[in-house]
Design a protein around this motif. Structure first.
Motif, short mmCIF file in Angstrom:
data_model
loop_
_atom_site.label_atom_id
_atom_site.label_comp_id
_atom_site.label_asym_id
_atom_site.label_seq_id
_atom_site.Cartn_x
_atom_site.Cartn_y
_atom_site.Cartn_z
N LEU A 181 0.55 -34.36 18.26
CA LEU A 181 1.53 -33.62 19.04
C LEU A 181 0.81 -32.58 19.90
N SER A 182 1.20 -32.49 21.16
CA SER A 182 0.55 -31.59 22.09
C SER A 182 1.61 -30.87 22.92
N SER A 183 1.17 -30.21 23.98
CA SER A 183 2.06 -29.47 24.86
C SER A 183 1.33 -29.16 26.16
N SER A 184 2.09 -29.07 27.24
CA SER A 184 1.50 -28.65 28.51
C SER A 184 0.97 -27.23 28.43
N LEU A 185 1.39 -26.47 27.43
CA LEU A 185 0.87 -25.12 27.22
C LEU A 185 -0.62 -25.14 26.89
N GLY A 186 -1.13 -26.29 26.45
CA GLY A 186 -2.54 -26.39 26.12
C GLY A 186 -3.41 -26.84 27.28
N SER A 187 -2.81 -27.04 28.45
CA SER A 187 -3.57 -27.50 29.61
C SER A 187 -4.29 -26.34 30.29
N LEU A 188 -5.60 -26.42 30.38
CA LEU A 188 -6.37 -25.40 31.09
C LEU A 188 -6.08 -25.45 32.59
N THR A 189 -5.81 -26.64 33.10
CA THR A 189 -5.46 -26.77 34.52
C THR A 189 -4.19 -26.00 34.84
N HIS A 190 -3.17 -26.19 34.02
CA HIS A 190 -1.92 -25.45 34.23
C HIS A 190 -2.12 -23.95 34.02
N ALA A 191 -2.84 -23.60 32.97
CA ALA A 191 -2.98 -22.19 32.60
C ALA A 191 -3.71 -21.39 33.67
N SER A 192 -4.57 -22.04 34.46
CA SER A 192 -5.35 -21.34 35.47
C SER A 192 -4.81 -21.50 36.89
N ASN A 193 -3.66 -22.15 37.02
CA ASN A 193 -3.07 -22.38 38.34
C ASN A 193 -1.90 -21.42 38.58
N PRO A 194 -2.02 -20.46 39.49
CA PRO A 194 -0.94 -19.49 39.73
C PRO A 194 0.37 -20.14 40.16
N GLU A 195 0.32 -21.38 40.64
CA GLU A 195 1.54 -22.07 41.08
C GLU A 195 2.23 -22.80 39.94
N SER A 196 1.59 -22.85 38.78
CA SER A 196 2.16 -23.58 37.65
C SER A 196 3.14 -22.72 36.86
N ARG A 197 4.16 -23.36 36.32
CA ARG A 197 5.11 -22.65 35.46
C ARG A 197 4.46 -22.17 34.17
N TYR A 198 3.28 -22.72 33.85
CA TYR A 198 2.58 -22.35 32.62
C TYR A 198 1.51 -21.29 32.86
N TYR A 199 1.53 -20.67 34.03
CA TYR A 199 0.57 -19.61 34.37
C TYR A 199 1.11 -18.29 33.81
N THR A 200 0.85 -18.05 32.54
CA THR A 200 1.36 -16.87 31.84
C THR A 200 0.47 -16.59 30.63
N PRO A 201 0.26 -15.32 30.27
CA PRO A 201 -0.59 -15.00 29.12
C PRO A 201 0.15 -15.04 27.79
N LEU A 202 1.40 -15.43 27.78
CA LEU A 202 2.18 -15.42 26.55
C LEU A 202 1.75 -16.54 25.61
N GLY A 203 1.77 -16.24 24.31
CA GLY A 203 1.47 -17.27 23.31
C GLY A 203 0.02 -17.71 23.32
N THR A 204 -0.89 -16.79 23.57
CA THR A 204 -2.29 -17.14 23.75
C THR A 204 -2.86 -17.91 22.57
N GLU A 205 -2.60 -17.46 21.35
CA GLU A 205 -3.18 -18.09 20.17
C GLU A 205 -2.64 -19.51 19.99
N TYR A 206 -1.34 -19.68 20.19
CA TYR A 206 -0.73 -21.01 20.08
C TYR A 206 -1.28 -21.94 21.15
N ARG A 207 -1.43 -21.43 22.37
CA ARG A 207 -1.91 -22.25 23.47
C ARG A 207 -3.37 -22.64 23.26
N ALA A 208 -4.16 -21.71 22.74
CA ALA A 208 -5.57 -22.01 22.46
C ALA A 208 -5.68 -23.11 21.40
N ALA A 209 -4.82 -23.04 20.39
CA ALA A 209 -4.82 -24.06 19.35
C ALA A 209 -4.41 -25.42 19.92
N THR A 210 -3.47 -25.42 20.85
CA THR A 210 -3.04 -26.68 21.46
C THR A 210 -4.15 -27.29 22.31
#
Length: 249
Positions: free
Chosen positions: A138-167
């Motif tokens: 099981l995964s999530s788009s929250l674990g995508s480094l591409t999304h996390a580093s793209n200011p245009e992405s809906r996933y460009y947010t520092p929330l849930g850092t530990e969960y996202r890092a684990a994903t």
């Protein structure tokens, strides 16, 4: 070999439960084993599924705490004694906890990362006994480094850092098992990451808040994961499959 023995960790609730439900409604070929940390909750989930009208597959339960080596090993021994193999392993257990980063990071990684390795290693011998084994993380788009580093992405947010890092770590684990098992499994293994998308669960937010954000209902998330197990995403083997296609690393 017509019955597909399928173990879903965290199968007593959330995405794991909905995935199990989808499979047993889909075909009589599936025998789904609900891995549950709390055996009583697992048994309640099993009874709920078994009592549904028009069910085609079958359901059982095994006590399985992904953070407890003895529990994982006992579950593997039980399934070996009962079936001699495992056709599908779905690593679905997961937690999300707010709090101090140094504290919650340890808890989240213990379940969401180490737990996935623990279970996979314990059940690999049984997967090797299956003719066409499947391994799903099981995964999530929250674990995508591409999304996390793209200011245009809906996933460009520092929330849930530990969960996202684990994903993100799980995505690498999935990738490495795919690379490894292509060689060990003589090309028979299929390994996927499964991103169910934003779905109403009790993982982190209330159902009301999730629905207000446009979350899909739980059965939709279960169908998305089940579609991978059924082979509908085999063209994307070795990748993280999401509702919008393949999730970028």
């Amino acid at each position: 070999m017509s019955t597909l023995i399928t173990l879903i960790t965290g199968g007593n609730q959330g995405i794991g439960f909905e995935t199990a439900k989808n499979l047993v409604f889909y075909s009589s070929s599936y025998h789904v084993i609900l891995g549950s940390r709390d055996l009583h909750r697992g048994e309640a989930a099993m009874k709920m599924l078994s009592a549904l009208p028009d069910i085609k597959g079958t359901v059982s339960v095994v006590q399985l705490d992904v953070t407890d080596d003895a529990s994982v090993d006992a579950a593997a021994a039980s399934i070996k004694d009962s079936y001699g193999r495992l056709d599908v392993l779905v690593n679905s257990s997961g937690i999300f906890e707010p709090g101090k980063p140094r504290i919650v990071a340890r808890k989240i990684f213990e379940t969401n990362v180490v737990g996935y390795i623990n279970v996979t290693e314990a059940f690999l011998p049984l997967l090797h006994e299956a003719p066409s084994p499947r391994l799903v993380f099981l995964s999530s788009s929250l674990g995508s480094l591409t999304h996390a580093s793209n200011p245009e992405s809906r996933y460009y947010t520092p929330l849930g850092t530990e969960y996202r890092a684990a994903t993100a770590a799980r995505n690498m684990i999935m990738n490495q098992y795919w690379v490894r098992l292509q060689k060990e499994g003589n090309g028979q293994f299929k390994v996927h990451g499964a991103d169910p998308g934003l779905v109403v669960t009790n993982l982190a937010e209330t159902p009301e808040r999730l629905r207000a954000r446009g979350a899909a209902e739980p059965d939709v998330g279960g169908e998305r994961v089940a579609s991978i197990i059924k082979g509908e995403r085999d063209a994307d083997v070795g990748l993280v499959c999401g509702v919008y296609g393949v999730s970028p690393w």
